[in-house]
Design an enzyme around this catalytic site. Sequence first.
Site, PDB file in Angstrom:
ATOM      1  CB  SER A  79     -26.795   6.863 -86.925  1.00  0.00           C
ATOM      2  OG  SER A  79     -26.352   8.083 -86.635  1.00  0.00           O
ATOM      3  NE  ARG A  80     -22.133  -0.211 -83.560  1.00  0.00           N
ATOM      4  CZ  ARG A  80     -22.586  -0.761 -82.354  1.00  0.00           C
ATOM      5  NH1 ARG A  80     -23.845  -0.518 -81.644  1.00  0.00           N
ATOM      6  NH2 ARG A  80     -21.632  -1.325 -81.697  1.00  0.00           N
TER       7      ARG A  80
END
Length: 335
Positions: A296-297
């Site tokens: 993810s980020r």
Amino acid sequence: MTAQKISSVPEWAKVEQPEPLPAEITGVQPGGVGWCARMELAWGRVRRWYLKRFRPGYVRRMAELRRGSTEGAPHEILDPRDLKYCRNVVQCDWAPEHDPFRWRERLPFARWGLAELVFMGGPLALLTSAGVMLAIWQSGWWWLAAAGAAMPLALLVWFFRDPPRQVPQAPGLWVSPADGTVVEITRLEEDPFIGSRAVRVSIFLSIFDVHVNRSPCAARVVALRYQPGEFLNAMRPQSAQRNENLWIGLEALEAPYGRLAVRVIAGAIARRIVCVLRPGEELGRGQKFGMIKLGSRTELILPDREDLELLVEVGSKVRAGSSPIVRWQCKGISS
């Protein structure tokens, strides 16, 4: 969990009242629950039936110790376990000393991933054992077969790990909200929430990083906004605009005060954002508030001021709660 003690906030640093929780956020996983969570919720119904039927004294005692209202809960709240998926939509809790399950916080695994460890790790452990036994019986290369069988289980356990972190206490230091690699640092002409120029630090989390999110500083939750979207690879810049994400607006409770924001973005594999925060809730520096399940980020948006000193650059490796992201060199901060 190690968190910085929140000091008193001067009146001039306070902002307006927090926004109510948006209607589209109906639980701690705004994008919905997966099959592991559904199984845990089903087990919760069985557990509550058992407690009311066979342990009424325990139920009465926990109700007496409970603080706040259970209004808005999707099911009965008998003890702290019932808050796992709906904590952010109710205003009740138990004092830490009255929580019989607080010991789970000391486990080296993310509490929000325990269901996955049980429902996915259990069968994987059985398959691993069966694979080892079969390999020993069939071949002298049993160690290679055993390693292959154990790999998925090891990856699952590794992903949901939650190691303790030492949160730096030096005044003026704000820490990373996520583990991973800094992939972008962008200057913004204006951020609508911050109300001025801003700098955005983007952190990519691979499947090998710890995925627990932590507060960058002592802060109060001002607003939360959920945006459905796609699930592009989080390494791609387009993912920041097009992927499912949860934006968290914060008001710093430590110098230099003011506003900041954290945005948690789902990735190609990670499709479950977890955030337990309530509007108006106060957090300590480095305090855990959720996680993203798989790659993810995470973005940190800060006011771009002259007294801001960035301590990272593109390519920097950071750890949530322990890696300083910025240092503030302003009045009101004493060593």
